[in-house]
Design an enzyme around this catalytic site. Sequence first.
Site, PDB file in Angstrom:
ATOM      1  N   TYR A   1      10.477  18.331 -14.869  1.00 27.26           N
ATOM      2  CA  TYR A   1       9.319  18.380 -15.762  1.00 27.26           C
ATOM      3  C   TYR A   1       9.001  19.827 -16.143  1.00 27.26           C
ATOM      4  CZ  TYR A   1       4.497  17.957 -17.434  1.00 27.26           C
ATOM      5  OH  TYR A   1       3.351  18.035 -18.189  1.00 27.26           O
TER       6      TYR A   1
ATOM      7  N   LYS B   1       9.114  21.780 -19.932  1.00 23.69           N
ATOM      8  CA  LYS B   1       7.960  22.462 -20.521  1.00 23.69           C
ATOM      9  C   LYS B   1       8.254  23.940 -20.792  1.00 23.69           C
ATOM     10  CE  LYS B   1       5.286  18.995 -20.987  1.00 23.69           C
ATOM     11  NZ  LYS B   1       4.880  18.547 -22.334  1.00 23.69           N
TER      12      LYS B   1
ATOM     13  N   THR C   1      -5.322  11.437 -18.465  1.00 21.92           N
ATOM     14  CA  THR C   1      -4.578  10.439 -19.231  1.00 21.92           C
ATOM     15  C   THR C   1      -3.631   9.683 -18.299  1.00 21.92           C
ATOM     16  OG1 THR C   1      -2.685  11.871 -19.725  1.00 21.92           O
ATOM     17  CG2 THR C   1      -4.597  12.001 -21.225  1.00 21.92           C
TER      18      THR C   1
END
Length: 238
Positions: free
Chosen positions: A113, A117, A150
């Site tokens: 991840y 990014k 979220t």
Amino acid sequence: VEFLYCDLASMKSIRQFVQRFRAKNCPLHVLVNNAGVMLVPEKKTEDGFEEHFGLNYLGHFLLTNLLLDKLKQSGTHSHNARIITVSSATHYVGELHLNDLQSRCSYSPHGAYAQSKLALVLFTYRLQHLLTASGSHVTANVVDPGVVNTELYKHVFWVIKVVKWMTAWLFFKTPEEGASTSIYAAVSPEMEGAGGCYLYNETRTKSADVAYDEELQRRLWTESCKMVGLPDESSRVP
């Protein structure tokens, strides 16, 4: 508002989406690259890419490049077209493994991840360099939305989920608050003509030192072109 389907984890779907968008013969003034997954178990996209790298990064790389001519046509000297790419503070701890971008040697959800990014920041800086070199009326900036409440966190460890549930109201941004910096980058008069910026809380901020490595930016761009089947026209630009 009009919806067009696009699966950022599928190179075929991205190309089909671009064809449908082009058929509408509309200008394109703002592109916000905001799709993403986080800390997912090891999995490959239909094209065989590690999911973090394939969806978070390569999908946006291909989409942006396929829409670049439309953005260039839409931008003007006084009103540049704008590309906004959503990264994360996680990029500060990310490492780019050019010899193993698919994390085949050793898979870590956190490492994959963070790498995706970091790749988005490197991509944005290289893209802005190319846009400036070609004299295009298009700017590219990268945004850190902060910690937002979220469904992105659905794959984290259950203890963290409990802590998140208990503290989200205090420490997490709402989706509306998380979107504010992207909106700022997309429409603010203060950002007119400004590109190659890393933005957090609507403020220009320094990204990780490694993201400014121009040789790494070039090498990632070249490798990305090979992966998605695009010609590397940037090789002619220093």
